[in-house]
Scaffold this active site. Structure first.
Site, PDB file in Angstrom:
ATOM      1  N   HIS A 107      -0.925   0.381 -10.264  1.00  0.00           N
ATOM      2  CA  HIS A 107      -1.937  -0.377  -9.330  1.00  0.00           C
ATOM      3  C   HIS A 107      -2.644  -1.908 -10.051  1.00  0.00           C
ATOM      4  O   HIS A 107      -3.905  -1.764 -10.527  1.00  0.00           O
ATOM      5  CB  HIS A 107      -2.943  -0.073  -7.936  1.00  0.00           C
ATOM      6  CG  HIS A 107      -3.644  -0.752  -6.861  1.00  0.00           C
ATOM      7  ND1 HIS A 107      -3.985   0.044  -5.237  1.00  0.00           N
ATOM      8  CD2 HIS A 107      -3.379  -2.238  -6.891  1.00  0.00           C
ATOM      9  CE1 HIS A 107      -4.240  -0.443  -4.643  1.00  0.00           C
ATOM     10  NE2 HIS A 107      -3.561  -2.372  -5.271  1.00  0.00           N
ATOM     11  N   GLU A 151      -4.087   7.437  -4.580  1.00  0.00           N
ATOM     12  CA  GLU A 151      -4.757   7.037  -6.472  1.00  0.00           C
ATOM     13  C   GLU A 151      -5.443   7.181  -6.722  1.00  0.00           C
ATOM     14  O   GLU A 151      -7.072   6.773  -6.506  1.00  0.00           O
ATOM     15  CB  GLU A 151      -4.266   4.896  -5.572  1.00  0.00           C
ATOM     16  CG  GLU A 151      -2.922   4.851  -4.780  1.00  0.00           C
ATOM     17  CD  GLU A 151      -2.643   3.095  -4.646  1.00  0.00           C
ATOM     18  OE1 GLU A 151      -3.917   2.622  -4.995  1.00  0.00           O
ATOM     19  OE2 GLU A 151      -1.529   3.023  -5.117  1.00  0.00           O
ATOM     20  N   ARG A 186       0.569  -1.121   0.384  1.00  0.00           N
ATOM     21  CA  ARG A 186       0.302   0.317  -0.054  1.00  0.00           C
ATOM     22  C   ARG A 186       1.090   1.353  -0.273  1.00  0.00           C
ATOM     23  O   ARG A 186       2.118   1.436   0.485  1.00  0.00           O
ATOM     24  CB  ARG A 186      -0.632  -0.061   0.984  1.00  0.00           C
ATOM     25  CG  ARG A 186      -1.955  -1.329   0.837  1.00  0.00           C
ATOM     26  CD  ARG A 186      -2.961  -0.840   0.580  1.00  0.00           C
ATOM     27  NE  ARG A 186      -4.480  -1.698   0.497  1.00  0.00           N
ATOM     28  CZ  ARG A 186      -4.360  -2.630  -0.466  1.00  0.00           C
ATOM     29  NH1 ARG A 186      -3.372  -2.741  -2.025  1.00  0.00           N
ATOM     30  NH2 ARG A 186      -5.923  -3.063  -0.637  1.00  0.00           N
TER      31      ARG A 186
HETATM   32  P1  NAI Z   1      -1.740 -11.817   4.212  1.00  0.00           P
HETATM   33  O1  NAI Z   1      -2.097 -10.447   5.910  1.00  0.00           O
HETATM   34  O2  NAI Z   1      -1.028 -13.211   4.301  1.00  0.00           O
HETATM   35  O3  NAI Z   1       0.050 -10.870   5.069  1.00  0.00           O
HETATM   36  C1  NAI Z   1       0.263 -10.119   5.695  1.00  0.00           C
HETATM   37  C2  NAI Z   1       1.514 -10.369   6.299  1.00  0.00           C
HETATM   38  O4  NAI Z   1       2.533  -9.294   7.215  1.00  0.00           O
HETATM   39  C3  NAI Z   1       1.362 -11.129   7.797  1.00  0.00           C
HETATM   40  O5  NAI Z   1       2.060 -12.371   7.575  1.00  0.00           O
HETATM   41  C4  NAI Z   1       1.522 -10.075   9.216  1.00  0.00           C
HETATM   42  O6  NAI Z   1       2.003 -11.092  10.056  1.00  0.00           O
HETATM   43  C5  NAI Z   1       2.638  -9.715   8.750  1.00  0.00           C
HETATM   44  N1  NAI Z   1       2.437  -8.218   9.352  1.00  0.00           N
HETATM   45  C6  NAI Z   1       1.853  -7.561   9.397  1.00  0.00           C
HETATM   46  N2  NAI Z   1       2.354  -6.437  10.439  1.00  0.00           N
HETATM   47  C7  NAI Z   1       4.179  -6.280   9.815  1.00  0.00           C
HETATM   48  C8  NAI Z   1       4.466  -5.171  10.961  1.00  0.00           C
HETATM   49  N3  NAI Z   1       4.829  -4.385  10.986  1.00  0.00           N
HETATM   50  N4  NAI Z   1       5.595  -5.746  10.108  1.00  0.00           N
HETATM   51  C9  NAI Z   1       6.376  -7.443   8.923  1.00  0.00           C
HETATM   52  N5  NAI Z   1       5.124  -7.698   8.606  1.00  0.00           N
HETATM   53  C10 NAI Z   1       3.948  -7.599   9.810  1.00  0.00           C
HETATM   54  O7  NAI Z   1      -2.213 -10.143   3.311  1.00  0.00           O
HETATM   55  P2  NAI Z   1      -0.939 -10.352   1.759  1.00  0.00           P
HETATM   56  O8  NAI Z   1      -2.190 -11.534   0.857  1.00  0.00           O
HETATM   57  O9  NAI Z   1      -0.094 -11.575   1.559  1.00  0.00           O
HETATM   58  O10 NAI Z   1      -1.300  -9.841   1.337  1.00  0.00           O
HETATM   59  C11 NAI Z   1      -0.616  -8.252   2.087  1.00  0.00           C
HETATM   60  C12 NAI Z   1      -0.815  -6.703   1.078  1.00  0.00           C
HETATM   61  O11 NAI Z   1      -0.299  -6.486   0.021  1.00  0.00           O
HETATM   62  C13 NAI Z   1      -2.288  -6.880   1.968  1.00  0.00           C
HETATM   63  O12 NAI Z   1      -2.669  -6.503   2.838  1.00  0.00           O
HETATM   64  C14 NAI Z   1      -2.269  -5.438   0.534  1.00  0.00           C
HETATM   65  O13 NAI Z   1      -1.936  -4.253   1.171  1.00  0.00           O
HETATM   66  C15 NAI Z   1      -1.265  -5.546  -0.486  1.00  0.00           C
HETATM   67  N6  NAI Z   1      -2.266  -5.786  -1.935  1.00  0.00           N
HETATM   68  C16 NAI Z   1      -1.882  -5.388  -3.090  1.00  0.00           C
HETATM   69  C17 NAI Z   1      -2.311  -5.626  -4.121  1.00  0.00           C
HETATM   70  C18 NAI Z   1      -2.253  -5.022  -5.010  1.00  0.00           C
HETATM   71  O14 NAI Z   1      -2.622  -5.024  -6.930  1.00  0.00           O
HETATM   72  N7  NAI Z   1      -1.158  -3.661  -4.896  1.00  0.00           N
HETATM   73  C19 NAI Z   1      -3.093  -6.778  -4.196  1.00  0.00           C
HETATM   74  C20 NAI Z   1      -3.711  -8.152  -3.067  1.00  0.00           C
HETATM   75  C21 NAI Z   1      -2.677  -7.262  -1.664  1.00  0.00           C
END
Ligand code: NAI
Length: 323
Positions: A287, A268, A239
């Protein structure tokens, strides 16, 4: 069909015309808007039971003005557009769509990285402009060519996407450093969990995969950028607000780090004056990591399943901490 009313606030990016809303329409009376401005939101949602939002923000103020709302389905993985705490206090179920775009996002991370490493499109352009035809040698290159094998890939946030990025990185021969709040089970010699500062100092490539929260906002800022190698490549498909954009633009322009690959920005679409649009060695995509047709099909299916599950009394993919 149920008695529930469903309102899609910003359906255009999910379905610009190449998918179908028909399955959702079978679940209740359904109103679909391509886009909704903040000032239109309360009027449009008045009386609706279920709202579907991708990027339309539902903050505390809006949520308190919608007494009939029972369920909010975010048609995305990151659900930072909803004030979940206020929704929970108002007994509104909030659901997201985990994992639908994992492979597509991981793929874009490497599209960006390979673009920096070998600049295929740029070299093709120079060939078509006649540079190879006129070349004194059988080969030329105009940008440094980088081999990924042996480089350290630092992954911040080791969830669905972070793990997939690590797998692909390992298959390129990269060593993985990861930072995530909880200890992980790890049997791989080329995968090491480290603290944030170690990751920032040692990584050749840093990729952000943590959610946007109060704790991660501006995770990349003037101070944390100071830790990175001057050759570091920063990739953000998470993000926009994970990064302080002025600090990153400054670091790029001063050569503090080598390049930034960004799929997400603070606002955005970005304003004309966003400093990253003109910063040295910033490569920006609009994005698109989530938007492959395969991922959007999965997204449409799970949004529909989330609505169906809520209507049947067995809500799924609920993100409220406690309801
Ligand atoms: P997820 O929930 O599976 O993984 C997120 C991980 O980050 C978790 O393991 C969590 O423990 C960890 N985390 C939380 N706080 C943290 C911190 N302070 N420091 C380090 N790690 C931390 O989510 P997923 O599916 O891997 O997606 C991650 C992010 O990607 C989403 O939150 C979303 O914002 C973004 N995203 C972007 C997309 C795009 O089109 N550019 C599409 C899909 C997701």
């Amino acid at each position: 069909m149920s008695d529930f009313s469903i309102c899609v606030l910003d359906g255009y990016t999910l379905n610009p015309g190449d998918l179908s809303w028909d399955e959702l329409k079978k679940l209740g009376s359904c109103t679909i808007y391509d886009r909704t401005k903040p000032q239109e939101l309360v009027d449009r949602l008045a009386g609706f039971d279920i709202a579907i939002t991708n990027k339309v923000v539902l903050d505390a103020d809006k949520i308190y003005k919608l007494p009939d709302l029972k369920c909010l389905v975010v048609s995305a993985t990151g659900y930072n557009v909803v004030d979940v705490e206020s929704a929970t206090l108002k007994n509104i179920t909030v659901c997201n769509v985990p994992a639908y775009s994992t492979d597509s996002v991981a793929q874009l991370v490497f599209s960006h990285l390979l673009n920096i490493a070998q600049n295929v499109a740029y070299h093709d352009k120079t060939v078509k402009q006649g540079r190879w035809v006129k070349s004194a040698d059988f080969s030329y290159w105009e940008t440094p060519l980088i081999e990924l094998a042996g480089l350290k890939l630092g992954i911040i946030g080791f969830g669905q996407i972070g793990r997939r990025v690590a797998e692909i990185g390992r298959s390129f021969g990269m060593q993985i450093l990861l930072n995530t709040p909880r200890p992980i089970k790890n049997n791989h010699p080329d995968l090491k969990q480290v603290d944030l500062n170690t990751l920032l100092k040692e990584s050749d490539v840093i990729s952000l995969h943590c959610p946007l929260t109060d704790a991660t906002k501006h995770l990349i800022n003037k101070e944390t950028l100071q830790f990175m190698k001057p050759s570091a490549i920063l990739i953000n498909t998470g993000r926009g607000p994970l990064i302080d954009e002025n600090d990153l633009a400054d670091a790029l322009n001063k050569g503090r780090i080598s390049a930034a690959c960004l799929d997400v920005l603070y606002s955005e679409p970005p304003g004309k004056d966003n400093p990253l649009l003109t910063a040295k060695n910033s490569v920006i995509t609009p994005h698109i990591a989530w938007a492959s047709i395969a991922a959007r099909k999965r997204l449409m299916d799970v949004v529909t399943e989330n609505v169906k599950a809520f209507i049947s009394g067995n809500a799924q993919n609920v993100v409220n901490p406690k309801l």
